[in-house]
Design a protein around this motif. Sequence first.
Motif, PDB file in Angstrom:
ATOM      1  N   VAL A 182     -17.071  11.385  45.083  1.00 34.02           N
ATOM      2  CA  VAL A 182     -17.555  12.187  46.205  1.00 34.02           C
ATOM      3  C   VAL A 182     -16.947  11.667  47.509  1.00 34.02           C
ATOM      4  O   VAL A 182     -16.431  12.431  48.327  1.00 34.02           O
TER       5      VAL A 182
ATOM      6  N   VAL B  56     -14.041  13.899  49.616  1.00 38.27           N
ATOM      7  CA  VAL B  56     -14.350  14.493  50.912  1.00 38.27           C
ATOM      8  C   VAL B  56     -13.499  13.880  52.023  1.00 38.27           C
ATOM      9  O   VAL B  56     -12.905  14.590  52.821  1.00 38.27           O
TER      10      VAL B  56
ATOM     11  N   ILE C  69     -20.394  19.856  53.615  1.00 37.66           N
ATOM     12  CA  ILE C  69     -19.562  18.737  53.153  1.00 37.66           C
ATOM     13  C   ILE C  69     -18.405  19.271  52.315  1.00 37.66           C
ATOM     14  O   ILE C  69     -17.245  18.872  52.479  1.00 37.66           O
TER      15      ILE C  69
ATOM     16  N   THR D 229     -21.738  11.968  53.706  1.00 38.07           N
ATOM     17  CA  THR D 229     -21.050  11.859  52.421  1.00 38.07           C
ATOM     18  C   THR D 229     -21.017  10.419  51.937  1.00 38.07           C
ATOM     19  O   THR D 229     -21.286  10.139  50.767  1.00 38.07           O
TER      20      THR D 229
END
Lengths: 234, 295
Positions: free
Chosen positions: B35, B39, B176, B200
Amino acid sequence: MLDVSGLDLHYGDAQALAGVSLHAQAREIVVIVGANGAGKSSLIRTIHGMHRPSAGRITFEGIDIAGQPSHQVVERGIGQVAEGRQVFPNLSVLENLEMGAAPRRARAQEKATLERVFGLFPRLAERRRQAAGTLSGGEQQMLAIGRCLMGQPKLIMLDEPSLGLSPAMTQEVFRVVRQLHADGLTILLVEQNVMASLKLANRAYVLENGRIVLSGTGPELLDNDGVRQAYLGL
Amino acid sequence: MSADPGQFVLTLLQAVAMGLLTGMVYGLMALGLSVIFGVMRVVNFAHGEMMVVGMYLAWLAFDRLGLDPLVSLPAVAAALFVFGYVLQRTVINPFIGLPEHMQFMLLLAVAILLVNACLAIFGPDTHGVQVDYMFDSFNVGPLVLDAVRVYAALVALLIAGLLWLFFTRTRSGKAIRAAADNHVGALVVGLDVKRLYALTFGVGAACVGAAGALMLLIVQVHPFLAIDYTLLAFVIVIVGGLGSMSGALAGGLLIGVSEAVAGVLLQPSLKSVFSFGLLILVLLLRPQGLLARRS
């Protein structure tokens, strides 16, 4: 409504904007023309807070917004339809539009605005579940404009909205711009389609090498010999 | 290893089942890394260290308050969330967009600080928890599954599901994804990208913190686990596909199984041979990872 004065922008040692001043009154269509690399996009992005100017003032509704981050500028009511459309390719059409309602101001009427956008662009309603990256260029431009409207801007800056579109789609874009203007929005339009955009303009500026070299009403610039030679090939 | 082929197959199946259960927790750990990278394109070289911090927090909750790691998990995840959020806002954010080697140095420094803080506070010895269902097990056909692993796997799956809901159903989650999808587009619509990045990093840290609490049910913690987990998380994420959430989970399962099977076929201390072997195979045959969206 929008007043820019003495705006300088540097990328490192290179100067992109030099003493740029311009003015947009409420409900006007203001057009900026200029060659590639003249600084049109830099100007739009600086007003929008994506670049920090090295000097000058940007006043919107009486408040100096120069150097404020984009999300605060958008919150004040300045929307941008960016060059290259800049949609979120892996998000659905609907999610793209939801993201347009980023400013808190716009959240309360999000549903109503969405209906309005779908009314303006029925294609987007048909394709609401589709990933934005699968849309055609023209549809993506509609999405970019619709997404901008979701933020309920008072001033909308369009950066080359007809770039790369078919003649029919280009006409459609200009139809939408006129429609938005009729709905009461103030419009700052950067276009390479000089003839069509100057015809719309209440006020126009010619940008060369980061400087404003000429300004006037749309018809005045259309009659100007320099403009006719440089941008219209006449 | 048994001479009886039927017994051998059963042992192997047993190992695969155990590997899948542990693999869910690995998957959750790797999800955090994935993740964060997906991002903001920052590789969290302190990931295993954050995992170990999560394990120590869960151990503290058990040791001082007598709390089961499954109970203290939300608090551990929340603590790691805050840590990740603040770390991103203060230290990492200025490094976004800088050359990768500079980010690497920064996060390596964070890793060294964390692991040595653990060493200074808790010492080099191992700590574990004793829950009352420690020796319970479930019989599934001929297989015997440890209760701790089953619970850990189920909770990991639940958290992965919650994460999926967060990213697909909430405005912040969608924002996000939008910022990951098109950074310029996110600025254009007026998303507060810095806040989203911090969020995030917080979410990624919460994932790995939760994975740490779950892992404490299965293994004992000591500071030097950290580097192994960092490496393991990288292997999983690369095998599954960088930035792909389902890839991280699938990679976790695959690595969990390969480690367990290696333990049966070779010996437990050689389990990394299989996971690194898998990594090399994936890099040779499908360098974008097994479940990567685009090549």
